[in-house]
Design a protein around this motif. Structure first.
Motif, PDB file in Angstrom:
ATOM      1  N   THR A 215       0.821  -1.221   0.000  1.00 33.46           N
ATOM      2  CA  THR A 215       0.000   0.000   0.000  1.00 33.46           C
ATOM      3  C   THR A 215       0.858   1.275   0.000  1.00 33.46           C
ATOM      4  N   GLU A 216       2.128   1.123  -0.300  1.00 32.40           N
ATOM      5  CA  GLU A 216       3.059   2.252  -0.306  1.00 32.40           C
ATOM      6  C   GLU A 216       2.964   3.054   0.996  1.00 32.40           C
ATOM      7  N   SER A 217       2.999   2.326   2.088  1.00 30.90           N
ATOM      8  CA  SER A 217       3.010   2.904   3.444  1.00 30.90           C
ATOM      9  C   SER A 217       1.746   3.656   3.833  1.00 30.90           C
ATOM     10  N   LYS A 218       0.682   3.491   3.054  1.00 25.64           N
ATOM     11  CA  LYS A 218      -0.541   4.216   3.410  1.00 25.64           C
ATOM     12  C   LYS A 218      -1.318   3.504   4.510  1.00 25.64           C
ATOM     13  N   SER A 282     -13.089  -1.725   2.951  1.00 25.46           N
ATOM     14  CA  SER A 282     -13.571  -1.787   1.572  1.00 25.46           C
ATOM     15  C   SER A 282     -13.165  -3.147   1.002  1.00 25.46           C
ATOM     16  N   GLN A 283     -13.784  -3.528  -0.108  1.00 27.27           N
ATOM     17  CA  GLN A 283     -13.422  -4.791  -0.778  1.00 27.27           C
ATOM     18  C   GLN A 283     -11.921  -4.871  -1.003  1.00 27.27           C
ATOM     19  N   GLY A 284     -11.389  -3.750  -1.543  1.00 30.70           N
ATOM     20  CA  GLY A 284      -9.962  -3.710  -1.868  1.00 30.70           C
ATOM     21  C   GLY A 284      -9.098  -3.895  -0.630  1.00 30.70           C
ATOM     22  N   GLN A 285      -9.503  -3.251   0.463  1.00 28.93           N
ATOM     23  CA  GLN A 285      -8.731  -3.387   1.711  1.00 28.93           C
ATOM     24  C   GLN A 285      -8.772  -4.823   2.227  1.00 28.93           C
ATOM     25  N   GLN A 286      -9.958  -5.416   2.132  1.00 32.92           N
ATOM     26  CA  GLN A 286     -10.089  -6.796   2.607  1.00 32.92           C
ATOM     27  C   GLN A 286      -9.237  -7.733   1.769  1.00 32.92           C
ATOM     28  N   ARG A 287      -9.271  -7.489   0.449  1.00 28.45           N
ATOM     29  CA  ARG A 287      -8.517  -8.340  -0.468  1.00 28.45           C
ATOM     30  C   ARG A 287      -7.021  -8.192  -0.225  1.00 28.45           C
ATOM     31  N   THR A 288      -6.555  -6.950  -0.080  1.00 25.26           N
ATOM     32  CA  THR A 288      -5.133  -6.708   0.128  1.00 25.26           C
ATOM     33  C   THR A 288      -4.676  -7.270   1.473  1.00 25.26           C
ATOM     34  N   SER A 289      -5.530  -7.147   2.486  1.00 30.76           N
ATOM     35  CA  SER A 289      -5.148  -7.684   3.794  1.00 30.76           C
ATOM     36  C   SER A 289      -5.036  -9.201   3.743  1.00 30.76           C
ATOM     37  N   ASP A 315      -6.941 -18.146  -9.833  1.00 23.76           N
ATOM     38  CA  ASP A 315      -7.882 -17.102 -10.266  1.00 23.76           C
ATOM     39  C   ASP A 315      -7.775 -15.780  -9.531  1.00 23.76           C
ATOM     40  N   VAL A 316      -6.661 -15.487  -8.923  1.00 25.32           N
ATOM     41  CA  VAL A 316      -6.615 -14.236  -8.162  1.00 25.32           C
ATOM     42  C   VAL A 316      -5.864 -13.120  -8.861  1.00 25.32           C
ATOM     43  N   MET A 317      -5.004 -13.484  -9.811  1.00 29.32           N
ATOM     44  CA  MET A 317      -4.183 -12.442 -10.440  1.00 29.32           C
ATOM     45  C   MET A 317      -5.062 -11.363 -11.065  1.00 29.32           C
ATOM     46  N   ARG A 324      -0.105  -4.369  -7.974  1.00 28.32           N
ATOM     47  CA  ARG A 324      -0.082  -5.420  -6.955  1.00 28.32           C
ATOM     48  C   ARG A 324       0.393  -6.747  -7.542  1.00 28.32           C
ATOM     49  N   GLN A 325       0.004  -7.008  -8.790  1.00 25.55           N
ATOM     50  CA  GLN A 325       0.494  -8.222  -9.452  1.00 25.55           C
ATOM     51  C   GLN A 325       2.013  -8.188  -9.578  1.00 25.55           C
ATOM     52  N   LYS A 326       2.519  -7.022  -9.989  1.00 25.63           N
ATOM     53  CA  LYS A 326       3.976  -6.886 -10.150  1.00 25.63           C
ATOM     54  C   LYS A 326       4.689  -7.058  -8.812  1.00 25.63           C
TER      55      LYS A 326
END
Ligand SMILES: Nc1ncnc2c1ncn2[C@@H]1O[C@H](COP(=O)(O)OP(=O)(O)OP(=O)(O)O)[C@@H](O)[C@H]1O
Ligand SMILES: [Mg+2]
Length: 370
Positions: A215-218, A282-289, A315-317, A324-326
């Motif tokens: 998350t680039e330190s966010k 958020s969805q994105g936060q849950q996914r990243t966590s 199936d997650v890429m 995030r993939q990189k």
């Protein structure tokens, strides 16, 4: 560690399949329902002895066949490893590790190390506590087979105690035997609590560091072990605090006919910037966590066993943005990765240069890279 090859006979939709793998990245591309996940599932089976999709081994055997066979050969730091499973419609499955048949199937743990990340893992954050307990239990079991044994025992004792609580409601004479089950519950439960606490203490800084990078330190990720028992420094003191809780809850346990305190009620708290993202993320936060936790698991297994586990990305890429993939590919330079996807386009953007691409069509697999 990494896998060199896989052999399947009558597994899911495959008749007879032999694949040689790349030591770094293996991508399976194909339309829906062609057999991509089946391959990852078979690899997972050689690690855990069971599927991540079903508890019924019979479903894994090809329709109309009686037996299925799965074998992998791999390399660890100091040894080679061969794991083979034979599934049978009518008999218990048979597992061989380096040619030796296991007497207890749980002994399969601790040979091939695997971490899976699939859309299902989003549940890890979103769903109820049992998903998170499962996460904790699977991870510790993989590193400590003893833990798995204690967990199974605990669940048995818990069931016995609950049955007894119901009986006591009818006949007080059963009260005398309660303390016998209580002692077992306390001893096994405390083992689980202490191991889980240790696990969370270790996964917390690892996942926080990874999350910060993604998350680039966010975002500051924090995972907390949530248990209804007061965890103390020593085993004995923790067992005593469990004992007090169990005593306090006896009246209510008797009313309900079930045990209301103990590690079967544990949870894992997941916080981002101090907000509980189980409810408010958020969805994105849950996914990243979830991703950060899974990647932390890889580091933890490496720390504990000296081996990097294999990573299965089902199936997650395509669900992650390109950065995030990189990040994922870069962060996992030393890990053998198996990826399934329906679209091949984004792979080009990733600029992989050490990979095999397999095309999967109706249980036929073609290696497009060699
Ligand atoms: N026991 C079995 N015997 C024969 N075929 C099976 C068996 N179990 C599943 N299949 C078949 O396997 C296929 C599904 O395979 P898989 O789950 O690997 O698909 P996939 O390529 O990952 O698809 P998606 O992209 O939708 O995830 C289906 O066609 C299903 O009918
Ligand atoms: Mg699939």
């Amino acid at each position: 560690m990494y896998l060199e090859n896989l052999k399947l006979i009558n597994f899911r939709n495959y008749n007879n399949l032999t694949l040689n793998f790349h030591a770094k990245i293996n991508v399976f591309v194909g339309n829906n329902a062609q057999g991509k996940t089946n391959i990852l599932e078979s690899i997972y089976l050689t690690s855990a002895g069971k599927s991540f999709r079903t508890t019924k081994d019979r479903e894994l055997i090809k329709f109309d066949k009686d037996q299925a066979y799965i074998k992998v050969e791999g390399k660890k730091r100091y040894t080679d490893i061969v794991v083979a499973l034979k599934l049978d419609m009518n008999k218990k499955k048979q597992i061989k590790v380096n040619g030796v048949t296991l007497t207890k199937n749980a002994e399969i743990l601790n040979n091939v190390y695997v971490v899976v990340f699939s859309p299902e893992d989003l549940k890890l954050i979103k769903e109820g506590p049992s998903e998170r307990r499962k996460f904790i239990d699977n991870e510790i079991s993989q590193m400590k087979p003893n833990y798995f044994y204690h967990l199974t025992q605990y669940n048995k004792v818990l069931m016995q105690r609950n049955n007894l609580l119901k009986k006591i409601n009818h006949h007080r004479k059963y009260m005398d035997t309660l303390h016998v089950w209580d002692e077992k519950l306390l001893e096994l439960g405390t083992r689980l609590i202490k191991e889980r606490e240790k696990f969370v203490q270790r996964i917390n800084p690892l996942s926080r560091l990874i999350h910060r990078k993604i998350t680039e330190s966010k975002e500051n990720l924090e995972v907390k072990y949530m248990t209804n028992i007061d965890v103390k420094n020593t085993f004995e003191a923790t067992m005593e605090s469990f004992r007090c809780k169990l005593k306090e809850s006896l009246t209510i346990d008797l009313q309900r006919g079930s045990t209301t305190v103990g590690p079967h009620r544990d949870d894992l708290g997941v916080f981002v910037n101090e907000v509980d993202i189980r409810s408010f993320g958020s969805q994105g936060q849950q996914r990243t966590s979830a991703l950060s936790l899974k990647l932390a698991e890889i580091e933890l297994i490496k720390g504990e066993t000296g081996e990097y586990p294999i990573l299965l990305l089902d199936d997650v890429m395509s669900e992650l943005d390109i950065n995030r993939q990189k990040f994922l590919i870069k962060a996992l330079r030393d890990v053998q990765i198996f990826i399934t996807t329906t679209e091949v386009d984004y792979l080009n953007q990733l600029e992989l240069n050490e990979e095999y691409v397999f095309y999967v069509k109706n249980a036929v697999v073609r290696n497009a890279s060699i």
